[in-house]
Enzyme design. Structure first.
Site, PDB file in Angstrom:
ATOM      1  N   LYS A 151     -31.118  27.150  27.449  1.00  0.00           N
ATOM      2  CA  LYS A 151     -31.860  26.387  26.453  1.00  0.00           C
ATOM      3  C   LYS A 151     -33.140  26.618  26.651  1.00  0.00           C
ATOM      4  CE  LYS A 151     -30.947  23.417  23.054  1.00  0.00           C
ATOM      5  NZ  LYS A 151     -29.793  23.157  22.326  1.00  0.00           N
TER       6      LYS A 151
HETATM    7  N1  GLU Z   1     -29.007  24.797  19.143  1.00  0.00           N
HETATM    8  C1  GLU Z   1     -27.828  25.195  18.678  1.00  0.00           C
HETATM    9  C2  GLU Z   1     -26.977  24.116  19.763  1.00  0.00           C
HETATM   10  O1  GLU Z   1     -27.476  23.375  19.991  1.00  0.00           O
HETATM   11  C3  GLU Z   1     -27.190  26.323  18.565  1.00  0.00           C
HETATM   12  C4  GLU Z   1     -27.262  27.392  19.692  1.00  0.00           C
HETATM   13  C5  GLU Z   1     -26.944  28.722  19.528  1.00  0.00           C
HETATM   14  O2  GLU Z   1     -26.542  29.175  18.533  1.00  0.00           O
HETATM   15  O3  GLU Z   1     -26.966  29.540  20.416  1.00  0.00           O
HETATM   16  O4  GLU Z   1     -25.847  24.316  19.651  1.00  0.00           O
END
Ligand code: GLU
Length: 424
Positions: free
Chosen positions: A115
């Site tokens: 993240k």
């Molecule tokens: N931000 C989204 C989540 O929290 C998607 C992450 C992604 O597609 O890599 O799942």
């Protein structure tokens, strides 16, 4: 053996990271011999803090703090979104990256968890400032990302345009175009049909299945949604399309309550123009009353720790489906369990986004693109099967859906960890 958590986190104020650690402690007794490896989940593999300086339109220089965390890469490259928010901290990004590790394992896509984020209020930046900040941030985290290393995606306050800038910056630095470095891109750059709506769609599909399992049908069900962004907006629309009534909505600007049902299409049009629900026709109620509003299904689709020991006891819903990451604290989980409220945890409920991100990544590599129908069919099937599998684990161990989901996710990660072994 247990070691103290990373020294760079304020142990008196663990926030989302503390919630995650508590969730891991709760699942550990069910991991059998794999619990020997559980410490690996209690710290990120690597964390990067970067300074992001940009020249503002008025000629002054501003500095923002940015982060990219790889929580676990045992099962594949890092995967997870980029968040722009004034409250972003390293420990929050650590928690969000850890939930990505669990999430990708639960839906069994071959990724680890990562993240990123910038501590910024993007609403205060012009479009060109936003672009400069995004590009500088991408350059600063260049050593962490890549189609085989770590693949960012949108999260709170980031979108397709920001992914396009990230992809362009990465590719310009590499000297060639490779679209698989980010997902959630515009279709014209190798993005996937269905990706934008995938998280909200997954929330809806899992909620419908969970509601069916309690013996109830969606037509006529009363739904309350917190957050009308990409996730909450699409989920609310699909609930209404299936005959449910949207009786309460909340965002940063207001809380609306309408027992006869809110016109979702009109509300989404309003939000698309003014970026908030304030000003839309309907009864405005005090914000705290959102949690006690009479409803059958409650969907938190905003930020972390919204449902906690102070408001969980007042919840009227039978089913709570987490569109947001980390919206329910462990204390609230206990209260809801005692009240008989079924909680479908974030790491399955909102996994539709990363699932279609996986489809996008596969399409980019094969340079062969699927139809929206194919994508939605595969998404629905994968989510329903994953959710049913979790239900069986919950039955077998007599645990909540959260614990069952963590059992499935942690087992997959730790089995991979064990097979790979420690090097050297
Ligand atoms: N931000 C989204 C989540 O929290 C998607 C992450 C992604 O597609 O890599 O799942």
């Amino acid at each position: 053996m247990s070691h103290p958590i990373a020294s760079y986190v304020d142990s008196n104020n663990l926030g989302a990271w503390g919630i995650y650690l508590e969730q891991i402690d709760r699942v550990t007794p069910y991991l059998g011999s794999l619990s020997r490896w559980v410490e690996t989940l209690k710290r990120p593999k690597r964390s990067l803090i970067v300074d992001v300086p940009i020249e503002l339109d008025n000629g002054t220089i501003a500095h923002y703090e940015g982060y990219r965390v790889h929580h676990n890469l045992s099962r594949g490259p890092g995967k997870g979104g980029i968040r722009y928010h004034p409250d972003v901290t390293l420990s929050e990004v650590m928690a969000l990256s850890a939930w990505m590790s669990i999430k990708t394992a639960v839906v069994n896509v071959p990724f680890g968890g990562a993240k990123g984020g910038i501590r910024v209020d993007p609403k205060k930046l012009s479009q060109s400032e936003l672009e400069r900040m995004t590009r500088r941030f991408t350059s600063e985290i260049n050593m962490m990302i890549g189609p085989q290393k770590d693949i960012p995606a949108p999260d709170v306050n980031t979108n397709e345009q920001i992914m396009a800038w990230m992809m362009d910056t990465y590719c310009v630095n590499q000297g060639y175009t490779t679209s698989g470095v980010v997902t959630g891109k515009p279709i014209s750059l190798g993005g996937s049909l269905g990706r934008r709506d995938a998280t909200g769609r997954g929330v809806f599909v899992v909620a419908r299945e969970a509601y069916r399992q309690i013996g109830l049908d969606l037509p006529g069900a009363r739904v309350a949604v917190q957050g009308l962004g990409n996730v909450g907006g699409e989920a609310a629309r699909l609930f209404c399309e299936a005959g449910a009534k949207l009786v309460a909505v909340q965002d940063h600007s207001a809380t609306l309550y309408e027992p006869n049902g809110i016109d979702i299409n009109a509300l989404l049009k309003h939000v698309a123009i003014v970026h908030e629900i304030k000003g839309f026709a309907g009864e405005v109620i005090p914000n705290e009353q959102f949690w006690t509003a009479p409803c059958d299904i409650l969907i938190p689709a905003a930020l972390e720790s919204q449902i906690n020991s102070s408001n969980a006891g007042g919840i009227k819903a039978k089913l709570l489906v987490e569109g947001a990451n980390g919206p329910t604290t462990p204390e609230a989980d206990d209260i809801l369990k005692d009240m008989g409220v079924v909680v479908v945890p974030d790491v399955i409920a909102n996994a539709g986004g990363v699932t279609v991100s996986y489809f996008e990544w596969v399409q980019d590599f094969s340079s062969f693109f699927w139809t929206e129908e194919e994508i939605n069919q595969r998404l629905d099937k994968l989510m329903i099967e994953a959710f049913q599998g979790i239900g069986e684990v919950a039955q077998r161990h007599q645990v909540t859906l959260r614990t069952a989901t963590f059992i499935v996710g942690c087992e997959r990660i730790l089995k991979a960890r064990q097979m790979r072994g420690i090097y050297p």
